[in-house]
Design a protein around this motif. Structure first.
Motif, PDB file in Angstrom:
ATOM      1  N   ARG A  50       0.768  -1.303  -0.093  1.00 58.83           N
ATOM      2  CA  ARG A  50      -0.056   0.134   0.139  1.00 58.83           C
ATOM      3  C   ARG A  50       0.757   1.046   0.130  1.00 58.83           C
ATOM      4  O   ARG A  50       0.635   2.273  -0.606  1.00 58.83           O
ATOM      5  CB  ARG A  50      -0.612   0.001   1.349  1.00 58.83           C
ATOM      6  CG  ARG A  50      -1.779   1.063   1.343  1.00 58.83           C
ATOM      7  CD  ARG A  50      -2.488   0.829   2.768  1.00 58.83           C
ATOM      8  NE  ARG A  50      -1.730   0.973   3.840  1.00 58.83           N
ATOM      9  CZ  ARG A  50      -1.963   0.770   5.166  1.00 58.83           C
ATOM     10  NH1 ARG A  50      -3.261   0.809   5.411  1.00 58.83           N
ATOM     11  NH2 ARG A  50      -0.983   1.150   6.157  1.00 58.83           N
ATOM     12  N   PRO A  89       2.864  11.664 -12.500  1.00 58.17           N
ATOM     13  CA  PRO A  89       2.501  12.826 -13.384  1.00 58.17           C
ATOM     14  C   PRO A  89       3.774  13.522 -13.870  1.00 58.17           C
ATOM     15  O   PRO A  89       3.720  14.295 -14.798  1.00 58.17           O
ATOM     16  CB  PRO A  89       1.433  13.755 -12.839  1.00 58.17           C
ATOM     17  CG  PRO A  89       1.149  13.274 -11.292  1.00 58.17           C
ATOM     18  CD  PRO A  89       2.152  12.310 -11.028  1.00 58.17           C
ATOM     19  N   VAL A 132      15.251   0.415 -17.802  1.00 62.15           N
ATOM     20  CA  VAL A 132      14.705  -0.503 -17.354  1.00 62.15           C
ATOM     21  C   VAL A 132      13.872   0.054 -16.022  1.00 62.15           C
ATOM     22  O   VAL A 132      12.723  -0.095 -15.793  1.00 62.15           O
ATOM     23  CB  VAL A 132      15.889  -1.310 -16.496  1.00 62.15           C
ATOM     24  CG1 VAL A 132      15.252  -2.260 -15.432  1.00 62.15           C
ATOM     25  CG2 VAL A 132      16.573  -2.296 -17.646  1.00 62.15           C
ATOM     26  N   ILE A 151      10.605   2.060 -17.772  1.00 62.22           N
ATOM     27  CA  ILE A 151       9.569   1.108 -18.028  1.00 62.22           C
ATOM     28  C   ILE A 151       8.954  -0.025 -16.959  1.00 62.22           C
ATOM     29  O   ILE A 151       7.689  -0.255 -16.940  1.00 62.22           O
ATOM     30  CB  ILE A 151       9.944   0.272 -19.359  1.00 62.22           C
ATOM     31  CG1 ILE A 151       8.931  -0.094 -20.272  1.00 62.22           C
ATOM     32  CG2 ILE A 151      10.600  -0.979 -19.144  1.00 62.22           C
ATOM     33  CD1 ILE A 151       8.133   1.299 -20.771  1.00 62.22           C
ATOM     34  N   GLU A 193       6.362   1.845 -15.326  1.00 56.50           N
ATOM     35  CA  GLU A 193       4.761   1.815 -16.203  1.00 56.50           C
ATOM     36  C   GLU A 193       4.336   0.254 -15.853  1.00 56.50           C
ATOM     37  O   GLU A 193       3.127   0.147 -15.588  1.00 56.50           O
ATOM     38  CB  GLU A 193       4.979   1.722 -17.409  1.00 56.50           C
ATOM     39  CG  GLU A 193       5.317   3.469 -17.631  1.00 56.50           C
ATOM     40  CD  GLU A 193       3.985   4.222 -17.293  1.00 56.50           C
ATOM     41  OE1 GLU A 193       2.948   3.896 -17.768  1.00 56.50           O
ATOM     42  OE2 GLU A 193       4.326   5.396 -16.773  1.00 56.50           O
ATOM     43  N   PHE A 194       5.246  -0.805 -16.128  1.00 52.56           N
ATOM     44  CA  PHE A 194       4.699  -2.346 -15.994  1.00 52.56           C
ATOM     45  C   PHE A 194       4.054  -2.383 -14.594  1.00 52.56           C
ATOM     46  O   PHE A 194       3.292  -3.336 -14.427  1.00 52.56           O
ATOM     47  CB  PHE A 194       5.687  -3.211 -16.390  1.00 52.56           C
ATOM     48  CG  PHE A 194       6.211  -3.105 -17.751  1.00 52.56           C
ATOM     49  CD1 PHE A 194       5.195  -2.655 -18.778  1.00 52.56           C
ATOM     50  CD2 PHE A 194       7.541  -3.516 -18.462  1.00 52.56           C
ATOM     51  CE1 PHE A 194       5.830  -2.690 -20.090  1.00 52.56           C
ATOM     52  CE2 PHE A 194       7.855  -3.565 -19.465  1.00 52.56           C
ATOM     53  CZ  PHE A 194       7.000  -3.080 -20.554  1.00 52.56           C
ATOM     54  N   HIS A 241       0.585  -2.072 -13.932  1.00 50.92           N
ATOM     55  CA  HIS A 241      -0.370  -3.026 -14.657  1.00 50.92           C
ATOM     56  C   HIS A 241      -0.517  -4.192 -13.977  1.00 50.92           C
ATOM     57  O   HIS A 241      -1.320  -5.005 -14.452  1.00 50.92           O
ATOM     58  CB  HIS A 241      -0.172  -3.094 -16.012  1.00 50.92           C
ATOM     59  CG  HIS A 241      -0.241  -1.737 -17.017  1.00 50.92           C
ATOM     60  ND1 HIS A 241      -1.427  -1.325 -17.457  1.00 50.92           N
ATOM     61  CD2 HIS A 241       0.814  -0.926 -17.109  1.00 50.92           C
ATOM     62  CE1 HIS A 241      -1.023  -0.071 -17.981  1.00 50.92           C
ATOM     63  NE2 HIS A 241      -0.012   0.174 -18.062  1.00 50.92           N
ATOM     64  N   GLY A 242       0.227  -4.247 -12.939  1.00 52.74           N
ATOM     65  CA  GLY A 242       0.020  -5.641 -11.926  1.00 52.74           C
ATOM     66  C   GLY A 242       0.548  -6.840 -12.480  1.00 52.74           C
ATOM     67  O   GLY A 242       1.470  -6.808 -13.374  1.00 52.74           O
ATOM     68  N   GLY A 243      -0.278  -7.950 -12.413  1.00 53.50           N
ATOM     69  CA  GLY A 243      -0.105  -9.109 -12.867  1.00 53.50           C
ATOM     70  C   GLY A 243       0.881  -9.922 -11.986  1.00 53.50           C
ATOM     71  O   GLY A 243       1.341  -9.298 -10.853  1.00 53.50           O
ATOM     72  N   LEU A 268       4.198 -10.433 -12.167  1.00 56.66           N
ATOM     73  CA  LEU A 268       5.140 -10.058 -12.178  1.00 56.66           C
ATOM     74  C   LEU A 268       5.428  -8.816 -11.272  1.00 56.66           C
ATOM     75  O   LEU A 268       6.590  -7.931 -11.419  1.00 56.66           O
ATOM     76  CB  LEU A 268       6.099  -9.832 -13.556  1.00 56.66           C
ATOM     77  CG  LEU A 268       6.130 -11.056 -14.286  1.00 56.66           C
ATOM     78  CD1 LEU A 268       6.687 -10.919 -15.724  1.00 56.66           C
ATOM     79  CD2 LEU A 268       7.072 -12.108 -13.493  1.00 56.66           C
ATOM     80  N   ARG A 269       4.416  -8.305 -10.702  1.00 57.73           N
ATOM     81  CA  ARG A 269       4.630  -6.965 -10.395  1.00 57.73           C
ATOM     82  C   ARG A 269       5.720  -6.630  -9.320  1.00 57.73           C
ATOM     83  O   ARG A 269       6.232  -5.750  -9.366  1.00 57.73           O
ATOM     84  CB  ARG A 269       2.971  -7.115  -9.083  1.00 57.73           C
ATOM     85  CG  ARG A 269       2.510  -5.767  -8.831  1.00 57.73           C
ATOM     86  CD  ARG A 269       1.435  -5.892  -8.112  1.00 57.73           C
ATOM     87  NE  ARG A 269       1.283  -4.989  -7.281  1.00 57.73           N
ATOM     88  CZ  ARG A 269       0.652  -3.714  -7.177  1.00 57.73           C
ATOM     89  NH1 ARG A 269       0.216  -3.431  -8.194  1.00 57.73           N
ATOM     90  NH2 ARG A 269       0.682  -3.043  -6.127  1.00 57.73           N
ATOM     91  N   TRP A 272       8.643  -6.180 -11.063  1.00 60.54           N
ATOM     92  CA  TRP A 272       9.142  -4.704 -11.643  1.00 60.54           C
ATOM     93  C   TRP A 272       9.356  -3.909 -10.495  1.00 60.54           C
ATOM     94  O   TRP A 272      10.105  -2.751 -10.888  1.00 60.54           O
ATOM     95  CB  TRP A 272       7.582  -4.444 -12.393  1.00 60.54           C
ATOM     96  CG  TRP A 272       7.365  -5.335 -13.550  1.00 60.54           C
ATOM     97  CD1 TRP A 272       6.134  -6.018 -13.689  1.00 60.54           C
ATOM     98  CD2 TRP A 272       8.224  -5.546 -14.942  1.00 60.54           C
ATOM     99  NE1 TRP A 272       6.232  -6.763 -15.012  1.00 60.54           N
ATOM    100  CE2 TRP A 272       7.696  -6.501 -15.663  1.00 60.54           C
ATOM    101  CE3 TRP A 272       9.418  -5.197 -15.127  1.00 60.54           C
ATOM    102  CZ2 TRP A 272       8.145  -6.795 -16.666  1.00 60.54           C
ATOM    103  CZ3 TRP A 272       9.898  -5.559 -16.484  1.00 60.54           C
ATOM    104  CH2 TRP A 272       9.318  -6.420 -17.189  1.00 60.54           C
TER     105      TRP A 272
END
Lengths: 355, 467
Positions: A43, A54, A98, A101, A104-105, A108-110, A112-113, A116
């Motif tokens: 969190r 931003p 690295v 990006i 950003e990745f 998007h979670g998933g 591999l959160r 990243w």
């Protein structure tokens, strides 16, 4: 001095200021990445990452602008600096790729959160290390000829202390950013770790200063010769003063004070550096007056600098205004303020977890 | 030294080729987002707003790839190409500086507002921010294509005794002979690329039978755009070819696989050029068509590669085949656009399963065409970095073969990983579709209540039944 001399000087100052703008603004982004491993809770990680969302690509654009100002003002310096710093330069660029990006990745979670998140953090640390390493090589005069680097043990020690010191400095900026943009445990962490980061940055800055006579007789002569004007010593004194004010203000009730003093501290240290190597733009090989670009190119560029750069500064500042205030995961709960705000001690209860 | 040049060229080709994918993607998508925002602002139809948010998310991911890979180029230029930076710094430095000032800061400054500003700023300012981002992407193309075109057809400079280019006319530098054609060709290619992405993604929505309304609206817009742009690109490409014949005859000869200068030349559809024997094998040729296309006359003269010594020629095979790949993609895209128009006329556009699958397969076709087109123009410029004036071999930095090989491998590895990750997240987002809203109104942690707009969107038929 002719008018061309003044124009060269103005472009050198502008290139230096763009690099400083990058160091400061990407500094707090990189600092957030450096501090990331210290924050255990998902969190809180989210909040600290959201605080730079931003801004980070505009902040990184200053790096491009600094490089392009160097190319515009001093193409020979651009070519010889970058090609002789080739390996650390490319390592820095790959780290920045690295880091940016992964940021950003991660959003998007998933599955591999966490990977990243780690990549973002390592990328930030490596980018800072590479930048500090390059700084050490430049001051040591190792960036002079294409592709040739001095690899003496003293140079390595000097570059290494610059590298770690710069990471400490970035961490410090990151702490001050968190104090300004977060509240609750993250802010507390900013205040606590800020002390450690300041000590680290100061220690390695001191180490670098001690090594300087061994690495560069030129810089030593600049500061310790009989012709050195005493007023020049105001610069390091002002830098030390800002470091002291920063130390005192890390627990200030005004959340913007630490960042303000940190910026002044960086500005002072940067001025000391510039004063050390002036008028060299590639230390001890090319003076900025000798390798300045064609007057035609400088005149054409100064139109853009004089007209467009102020407009740019205005809308970038407006961006900071639109996204002012604190981001927090505690938005919808009772606002949390540390009961120890305004005091430098932090022995009070805190739900901060350090890993 | 030869290996140093080759490795540096490979690395630059990899990094710049990887980078150009993202501007090509963002230029088209940024304008599409701005269009959707304007349509939503004008009509108030929720479907436009949903589509705008969806494409804004897809745009942001590609834009971030562009930002991080672009920073690399601005420093690699000095790192790997010190000779070039020294010689061309007075010319290109200001152009790149203007690109940073007028484009990069503009995009980055307003992107934050476009992506995260909904709710913090009014709809007018949000529309303004989206428009500025779209304009910024095009400013960037303007400056960087001016710089590249100057390297192809240098003008407005004198080469001094210090082997540095000194500018005599900035207007001639920026508006050099090939610049207008290259800018038009590339911008058109970017919009086509964007339209193909929109068409492919919309076809996926239609095939999934989710967000069908969104799929129909976006597919219709994309195909109208393609129907207009694909033939336009053919005309621009033809004009660009005439320009190349005038200013870079050797490149054109390599494109056409012409060895001998001749009048009334045929058009070589396919062949295997042999650089040692200086002739083509297995050539399939159409008589007179070459002259007709290249000179717009039945018996026009086309110059051949043999007019210059072999070490002044580019790699003919690469240029020859890359050009045919690009044109092949163009023909495929044009066919899709025409087929789409026919299906629309027949009323089958939203129902033809085979056409949808064709669009899905064609999603990255713009990228393939752009990359092969850049290979044609950049390899065709060799062995010069500034055409006719500065050789690539004199432009390279002597940073060492080991160091260059290492960084080349590092870039390859990094870019492969982030490309795979990008595709994974991008496809995931596309499959989730435009009706999935990440910004639900938070009541308290872990509990969300959809807003009224989302409830309408969650039932795709609600809007239709009202209509």
């Amino acid at each position: 001095m002719t008018i061309d001399h003044w124009i060269s000087l103005a472009f050198a100052a502008l290139a230096a200021l763009s690099v400083l703008a990058y160091v400061l603004m990407d500094g707090w982004d990189l600092g957030v990445g450096i501090l990331y491993p210290l924050v255990a809770r998902d969190r809180d990680q989210e909040v600290m990452l959201d605080s730079i969302a931003p801004f980070w690509d505009a902040n990184e654009t200053w790096l491009v602008f600094g490089g392009m100002m160097l190319l515009v003002g001093f193409p020979i310096a651009y070519a010889s600096l970058l090609s002789s710093l080739y390996l650390p330069l490319i390592l820095m660029l790959v780290s920045l790729v690295v880091r940016g990006i992964s940021y950003e990745f991660r959003h998007h979670g998933g599955p591999l959160r966490t990977v990243w998140g780690k990549a973002f953090s390592f990328g930030s640390i490596f980018a800072g290390l590479a930048q500090g390493w390059m700084l050490g090589l430049i001051v040591g005069g190792a960036a002079a000829d294409d592709g040739v680097q001095s690899t003496g043990l003293i140079q390595i020690a000097f570059s290494a202390s610059c590298a770690v010191g710069l990471v400490g400095g970035y961490a410090l900026l990151g702490c001050c950013w968190l104090i300004l943009k977060c509240d609750g445990p993250l802010q507390t962490m900013g205040r606590e770790v800020g002390h450690a980061a300041l000590i680290l940055a100061l220690l390695l800055l001191a180490a670098a200063c001690v090594w300087t006579p061994l690495i560069s007789p030129y810089v030593t002569a600049r500061w310790f010769s009989s012709t050195t004007p005493l007023t020049l010593w105001l610069l390091p004194l002002a830098t030390l003063f800002s470091a002291w004010r920063l130390w005192k203000n890390l627990w200030s009730i005004d959340d913007w004070r630490p960042l303000l003093w940190a910026v002044i501290f960086f500005f002072g240290a940067f001025c000391c550096l510039a004063a050390s190597v002036f008028p060299y733009i590639v230390p001890y090989q090319h003076s900025l007056f000798d390798v300045a670009n064609d007057p035609a190119s400088l005149r054409f560029s100064s139109v853009g600098v004089l007209v467009i750069l102020p407009i740019t500064a205005v809308y970038l500042l407006l961006g900071y205004r639109v996204f002012r205030g604190k981001g927090s995961a505690h938005h919808h709960e009772t606002p949390y303020r540390s009961p120890h705000i305004g005091s430098r001690r932090s022995s009070g209860p805190s739900d901060l977890h350090m890993s | 030294m030869l290996e140093q040049v080759l490795l540096s060229r490979l690395q630059f080709a990899l990094t710049v080729g990887f980078h150009i994918l993202w501007p090509a993607y963002s230029i088209g998508i940024a304008s599409f987002v701005a269009l959707l925002n304007a349509l939503w602002f004008a009509t108030g139809r929720v479907v436009y707003q949903q589509l705008m948010r969806f494409w804004l998310r897809l745009f942001a991911l590609g834009f971030a790839m562009g930002v991080v890979t672009g920073v690399v180029l601005s420093y690699e230029l000095g790192g790997n190409w010190a000779g070039f930076s020294r010689a061309a710094g007075p010319v290109l430095g200001p152009l790149f500086m203007y690109e940073t000032l007028t484009a990069f800061f503009l995009e980055a400054g307003f992107l934050g507002v476009a992506l995260l500003g909904e709710g913090r700023v009014g709809p007018r300012l949000h529309l303004f921010a989206c428009t500025i981002v779209a304009i910024g992407t095009m400013f960037s193309a303007f400056w960087v294509l001016a710089a590249n075109s100057w390297m192809q057809t240098p003008a407005g400079v004198v080469l001094g005794d210090d082997s540095v280019f000194h500018v005599t006319s900035w207007f001639s530098v920026v508006f050099n002979p090939s610049f207008p054609y290259r800018l038009a060709h590339m911008l058109c290619a970017c919009f086509i690329t964007g339209a193909l992405f929109v068409a492919g993604v919309s076809a996926i929505q239609l095939r999934l039978h989710r967000a069908a309304e969104h799929g129909r609206v976006a597919l219709s817009l994309a195909l109208w755009l393609l129907l207009f742009l694909a033939p336009l690109q053919l005309v621009i490409g033809d004009l660009h070819g005439l320009n190349t014949r005038k200013y870079q005859p050797v490149k054109l000869a390599a494109i056409e696989g012409r060895w001998e200068t001749a009048s009334s030349v045929p058009l070589t559809v396919f062949a295997i050029p042999d650089e040692v024997a200086e002739k083509n094998h297995y050539a399939i040729e159409v008589p007179h068509l070459g002259s007709l296309v290249l000179t717009h006359s039945w018996n026009g003269e086309v110059r051949g590669l043999k007019e210059v010594p072999p070490n002044d020629r580019p790699n003919v095979k690469v240029v020859f085949f890359a050009f045919r790949l690009m044109v092949g993609c163009g023909i495929l895209i044009l066919s899709l656009a025409v087929l789409g128009a026919w299906l629309r006329f027949r009323g089958h556009l939203f129902y033809s399963r085979r056409f949808h699958w064709a669009l899905i397969a064609a999603t990255p076709l713009g990228w393939v065409a752009i990359l092969s087109g850049w290979v044609v123009t950049e390899v065709g410029r060799q062995p010069y970095v500034v055409y006719g004036l500065l050789r690539t071999a004199d432009a390279v930095s002597p940073v060492g073969i080991g160091a260059t090989a290492f960084t080349l491998a590092l870039f390859f590895l990094t870019y492969s990983v982030i490309m795979a990750a990008f595709l994974w997240y991008w496809i995931t987002m596309v499959l989730r579709g435009p009706t999935d809203l990440p910004k639900a109104t938070k009541i308290s942690r872990g509990m969300t209540i959809p807003t009224l707009a989302e409830q309408v969107i969650d039932k795709p038929n609600a809007e239709q039944s009202r209509a």
